[in-house]
Design a protein around this motif. Structure first.
Motif: not given
Length: 349
Positions: A169-180, A157-163
């Motif tokens: 990896s997308y599924r997990i990162a989306t679930k963890v951060t709630g970011r779209e 959640n501290s990252l400014d932008l995520l890829s």
């Protein structure tokens, strides 16, 4: 694109792994970021325990194949020389860096036995920096595995932008951060032209290139029989396989030339498949059981190259249809470059 002037940038990845894919993805991202004007360095995450793990993994088969000891010592020296092309800094010297890129490769895997997960892979211990992930992967780690490391997940959640590099990896990162706003981008090796860095390796015969951590005896026999039918030599690069006609422990830039000159390629790895595609080689992959390999080939319309034992029996030939690849790959390259440009604009703002 506006260029930066002497901005120090840190890449957090597996930069000292004696693995062609790990090294070349790190080198490629460095070259891409350098074109933006960054002064690029790499964080040295290789503490005592991580050094033990990489050397233990490298020499894991020494009892079974004593000849692999000499092979892997030669490989290790080749990688130590290649490391000289990278500026690698210790953890206590990173406070001057205002920007960090995390990735690529399996830096978000918490179950990969070849390294210990570093907090920095998840954005932790990187004070006062703009932080971006570029194409990290969770590898074969699932959500249940990741939940065993809540502090790492909070760090995302501290990252400014995520890829990320793949759908899991997308599924997990989306679930963890709630970011779209998480982007799916290509491994950085797709963004860089290595032609100026390829080091020639002289082989005067036609060969089938094998790149694998290890095939079963059945697959090895299948490959040998295929090569015999086609009257070509089996060359194993990077890993000692006693059944191969020739084993080569070269540096990453000679690896590129070996890929480029191969008659065909047989692999089961992510980067083995990737470099076969990059150089438009005829290839097959026995890596259908690996999530990242499966995703790579399916996303590029090359799922027919995922094969099972028995594929090379009979009159089958190793042939790859690349007629559609540019139509798929070009937009993905554009998306990947645009993501890096967005990161660049945030740094400039």
């Amino acid at each position: 694109m506006s260029r930066l002037s002497n901005i120090d940038c840190l890449i957090v990845t597996l930069c000292k792994s004696p693995n062609y894919g790990a090294y070349l993805q790190a080198f490629a991202l460095k070259e891409v970021l350098t074109r933006f004007g960054y002064n690029v360095s790499f964080l040295d995450i290789y503490d005592k325990e991580n050094n033990k793990k990489r050397y233990r993994f490298l020499f894991r088969h020494w009892r079974k194949n004593p000849l692999s000891i000499v092979f892997n010592i030669r490989k290790l020296f080749a990688f130590w020389n290649a490391e000289k092309r990278l500026t690698i800094v210790a953890r206590d010297r990173i406070r001057k860096y205002p920007v960090a890129f995390i990735g690529a490769d399996e830096v978000w895997s918490v179950t990969n036995g070849t390294f210990n997960s570093a907090p920095e892979f998840f954005g932790l211990n990187l004070p006062n920096m703009k932080k971006f992930s570029y194409a990290p992967s969770v590898g074969n780690s699932g959500m249940e595995d990741m939940e065993n490391y809540p502090e790492f997940l909070c760090g995302l959640n501290s990252l400014d932008l995520l890829s990320v590099r793949d759908d899991e990896s997308y599924r997990i990162a989306t679930k963890v951060t709630g970011r779209e706003d998480i982007s799916v981008v290509l491994d950085p090796t797709f963004l860089h032209d290595f032609s100026d860095y390829e080091e020639k390796f002289n082989i005067k015969f036609s060969y089938l290139l094998v790149y694998t951590y290890g095939f079963s005896d059945e697959i090895a026999r299948e490959i040998k029989n295929y090569a015999k039918r086609k009257k070509i030599v089996v060359v194993s690069v990077g890993f000692y396989n006693s059944w191969a006609d020739k084993n080569i422990p070269c540096n990453p830039f000679k690896f590129l030339s070996l890929v480029k000159s191969a008659e065909c390629i047989v692999t089961d790895t992510f980067h083995g498949s990737l470099f076969a595609i990059k150089y438009r080689k005829n290839f097959i992959s026995y890596g259908h059981h690996k999530k990242k390999v499966k995703y790579l080939l399916e996303s590029l319309g090359l799922e027919d190259n995922l094969v099972d034992l028995g594929h090379l029996s009979g009159d089958m030939s190793i042939v790859t249809d690349y007629s559609h690849i540019d139509n798929i790959l070009t937009p993905l390259i554009d998306v990947s470059r645009e993501y890096l440009n967005c990161c660049h604009l945030l740094v400039m703002s």
